[in-house]
Write a protein that holds these residues in place. Structure first.
Motif, short mmCIF file in Angstrom:
data_model
loop_
_atom_site.label_atom_id
_atom_site.label_comp_id
_atom_site.label_asym_id
_atom_site.label_seq_id
_atom_site.Cartn_x
_atom_site.Cartn_y
_atom_site.Cartn_z
N LEU A 4 15.85 -1.42 1.31
CA LEU A 4 14.98 -1.93 2.37
C LEU A 4 13.91 -2.86 1.82
CD1 LEU A 4 14.51 1.56 4.00
CD2 LEU A 4 15.67 -0.35 5.13
N LEU A 5 13.40 -3.71 2.71
CA LEU A 5 12.23 -4.53 2.42
C LEU A 5 11.07 -3.91 3.18
CD1 LEU A 5 11.24 -7.27 1.11
CD2 LEU A 5 11.51 -8.25 3.40
N ARG A 6 10.08 -3.39 2.45
CA ARG A 6 9.04 -2.57 3.07
C ARG A 6 7.66 -3.21 2.96
NH1 ARG A 6 7.49 2.98 0.19
NH2 ARG A 6 6.56 1.47 -1.24
N ALA A 7 6.97 -3.27 4.09
CA ALA A 7 5.58 -3.71 4.13
C ALA A 7 4.74 -2.60 4.74
CB ALA A 7 5.44 -4.98 4.96
N GLY A 8 3.55 -2.40 4.21
CA GLY A 8 2.67 -1.37 4.73
C GLY A 8 1.27 -1.91 4.95
N GLY B 147 0.76 -1.24 0.00
CA GLY B 147 0.00 0.00 0.00
C GLY B 147 0.79 1.29 0.00
N PRO B 148 1.99 1.36 0.63
CA PRO B 148 2.73 2.62 0.60
C PRO B 148 3.06 3.12 -0.81
CG PRO B 148 3.58 1.24 2.34
CD PRO B 148 2.60 0.39 1.56
N PHE C 88 12.28 3.09 -2.94
CA PHE C 88 10.92 3.64 -3.05
C PHE C 88 10.93 5.13 -3.40
CE2 PHE C 88 11.57 1.30 1.03
CZ PHE C 88 11.46 0.02 0.51
N PHE C 89 11.94 5.57 -4.13
CA PHE C 89 12.12 6.97 -4.50
C PHE C 89 12.45 7.84 -3.29
CE2 PHE C 89 9.65 5.08 -7.87
CZ PHE C 89 10.36 5.48 -8.99
N ALA C 90 12.65 7.23 -2.14
CA ALA C 90 13.19 7.94 -0.97
C ALA C 90 14.67 7.57 -0.89
CB ALA C 90 12.44 7.53 0.29
N LEU C 91 15.39 7.91 -1.93
CA LEU C 91 16.78 7.49 -2.06
C LEU C 91 17.67 8.09 -0.97
CD1 LEU C 91 19.04 6.06 -3.59
CD2 LEU C 91 19.17 8.05 -5.12
N ARG C 92 17.42 9.35 -0.61
CA ARG C 92 18.34 10.02 0.32
C ARG C 92 18.39 9.36 1.69
NH1 ARG C 92 22.52 11.12 1.42
NH2 ARG C 92 23.40 13.12 2.05
N ASN D 266 7.86 7.60 3.65
CA ASN D 266 7.38 6.37 3.02
C ASN D 266 8.39 5.24 3.12
OD1 ASN D 266 9.22 7.44 1.04
ND2 ASN D 266 8.22 6.16 -0.51
N ALA D 267 9.61 5.55 3.56
CA ALA D 267 10.65 4.52 3.70
C ALA D 267 10.72 3.97 5.12
CB ALA D 267 12.01 5.08 3.29
N LEU D 268 10.58 4.84 6.11
CA LEU D 268 10.81 4.44 7.50
C LEU D 268 9.59 4.56 8.39
CD1 LEU D 268 14.29 6.19 8.00
CD2 LEU D 268 13.83 3.81 7.31
N GLY D 269 8.51 5.15 7.90
CA GLY D 269 7.31 5.31 8.71
C GLY D 269 7.37 6.47 9.68
N THR D 270 8.47 7.18 9.73
CA THR D 270 8.64 8.31 10.65
C THR D 270 7.60 9.38 10.40
OG1 THR D 270 11.02 7.93 10.49
CG2 THR D 270 10.30 9.99 11.51
N VAL D 271 6.97 9.86 11.46
CA VAL D 271 6.11 11.04 11.38
C VAL D 271 6.90 12.20 11.96
CG1 VAL D 271 4.00 12.13 12.21
CG2 VAL D 271 3.95 9.74 11.48
N SER D 272 7.17 13.19 11.12
CA SER D 272 8.02 14.31 11.53
C SER D 272 7.21 15.41 12.21
CB SER D 272 8.75 14.90 10.33
OG SER D 272 9.67 13.95 9.80
N GLU D 273 7.83 16.04 13.18
CA GLU D 273 7.24 17.17 13.87
C GLU D 273 7.45 18.43 13.02
OE1 GLU D 273 5.32 19.61 15.63
OE2 GLU D 273 5.34 17.70 16.75
#
Length: 411
Positions: A382-386, A31-32, A365-369, A174-181
């Motif tokens: 990474l191996l990503r599941a959403g 889904g991501p 996932f185009f979040a290369l940086r 979209n790579a790490l799931g982090t929600v930024s402040e």
């Protein structure tokens, strides 16, 4: 409330979820990168083509229907984002295209030596358009990513200077799931008179976006990440688009939101955007569309979060597995989990899971940086599941069984 029972019930609304490969149902944990689409969205788009496929501003019924369809899509998207009016909403081919249009428009007003701040956590769609301004002599500064998958707040404060004209950052990775402040970014940008551009592509499917409280100057997202078609959405603070010079034909309406929309929009897809938002809202409660959207997403988030946390808890117990990004007990987090498996590339692991009918993504996932910053590029990313609203505990079990088997064979 939205739980396992509701998730199983909603699965009947998504035709693709019944697909079989090799005698087994596919587990859509991809889904991501884009969710599956409910029948209501498909039907809305098909109805447009069946009954009134006309262009805009004509003096006949089907053209007037197109005008009304666009206006309804704008007002529905405004309710989804918490905006005051549909006039604050522009549409485009995708978020990336809209962000390039925005950067070009803003860039025309920048001078050599002006600064733009981006981050190491962001998707390239909210980096590349701003990095391109370096060709005009604009200085791009980059906020550092910490090893725990979060942005360095001290570095953010240091990178925003009196020369800063734009701060561009994501609400969720979209790579790490982090929600930024983003509140601090809002404060810092306001102090120096800079524009704040927020990427909500990975945030909007899981959290109720509220532009009134986030207070961005611009916010972008993509409908295909929240059960809709491939359409990009741009929120612009009232009055800002009129102050910019985007690429546009002289025949284009100079007022917002048309000012930044080039050519003819995908009218059938806009009907799908409206239907996708209304579908989400159908799982909520309240007297207004906005109230139902907030109610639904709040309940769905609790379900998705619990399911993703279960996967996170279990997968980290598998020998040879490393989870990247913040933990689920460290505040808000998207239900997206990325891992690496010792001795196996992400591509090999994703292929092995795909052969089991478990659909996950590998790479950057185009979040290369952020993948570069974490030193994972040479390891294949990474191996990503959403987790999305239609995923179940049984599917998570299939994923865990597959990861455990792949890790065991590699040990």
């Amino acid at each position: 409330m939205f739980g396992e029972r509701e998730a199983r019930r909603c699965r009947g609304d998504f035709p693709s979820l019944g697909r079989l490969e090799g005698g087994r149902t596919l587990a859509f944990l991809d889904g991501p990168a884009g969710t599956q689409v409910p029948a209501a969205v498909i039907d809305a788009m098909a109805a447009c083509y069946r009954t009134s496929n006309a262009n805009t501003h004509g003096q006949f019924v089907t053209s007037r229907e197109t005008d009304e369809r666009i206006a309804q899509a704008r007002s529905t998207a405004a309710a989804f984002l918490g905006a005051a009016s549909g006039r604050d909403i522009a549409f485009g081919q995708n978020m990336t295209t809209l962000c390039y249009a925005l950067s070009h428009a803003i860039g025309r007003g920048l001078r050599r030596g002006d600064e733009v701040v981006v981050t190491q956590l962001d998707h390239e769609a909210n980096r590349g358009p701003w990095l391109g301004l370096q060709e005009r002599g604009v200085v791009v500064r980059e906020v550092r990513l910490l090893s725990d998958g979060r942005l360095d707040p001290e570095d953010l404060a240091a990178k925003v200077t009196p020369r800063t004209r734009v701060v561009a950052m994501g609400l969720s990775s979209n790579a790490l799931g982090t929600v930024s402040e983003t509140a601090e970014a809002r404060r810092l940008s306001r102090e120096v008179g800079a524009l704040l551009v927020l990427d909500a592509v990975h945030y909007a499917p899981h959290f109720a976006v509220d532009v009134a409280s986030l207070d961005p100057d611009f916010l972008l997202c993509s409908a295909y990440k929240f059960y809709g078609p491939h359409v990009g959405i741009l929120y612009a603070r009232p009055g800002l688009l009129e102050a910019l010079e985007p690429d546009r034909l002289r025949t284009q309406d100079p007022a917002a939101p048309d000012r930044i929309e080039t050519g003819t929009l995908n009218h059938a897809a806009l009907a799908g955007v409206q239907a996708a938002i209304e579908y989400i809202a159908s799982w909520g409660e309240g007297e207004t569309l906005r109230a139902r959207v907030v109610s639904a997403l709040s309940a769905i988030y609790e379900y998705e979060h619990a399911l993703a946390q279960r996967y996170d808890d279990e997968v980290r117990r598998i020998r040879g597995v490393t989870r990247w990004g913040p933990g689920f007990d460290e505040g808000p987090r998207a239900p997206t989990v990325s891992i690496t498996i010792e001795g196996v590339t992400a591509e090999e692991a994703a292929r092995g899971l795909g052969e089991r009918g478990v659909l996950v993504w590998d790479g950057h996932f185009f979040a290369l940086r952020p993948v570069e910053a974490l030193g994972l590029v040479e390891r294949g990313g990474l191996l990503r599941a959403g987790v999305s609203m239609y995923n179940t505990a049984e599917e998570v079990d299939r994923l865990l069984e597959g990861v455990a088997e792949i890790a065991r064979r590699a040990a």
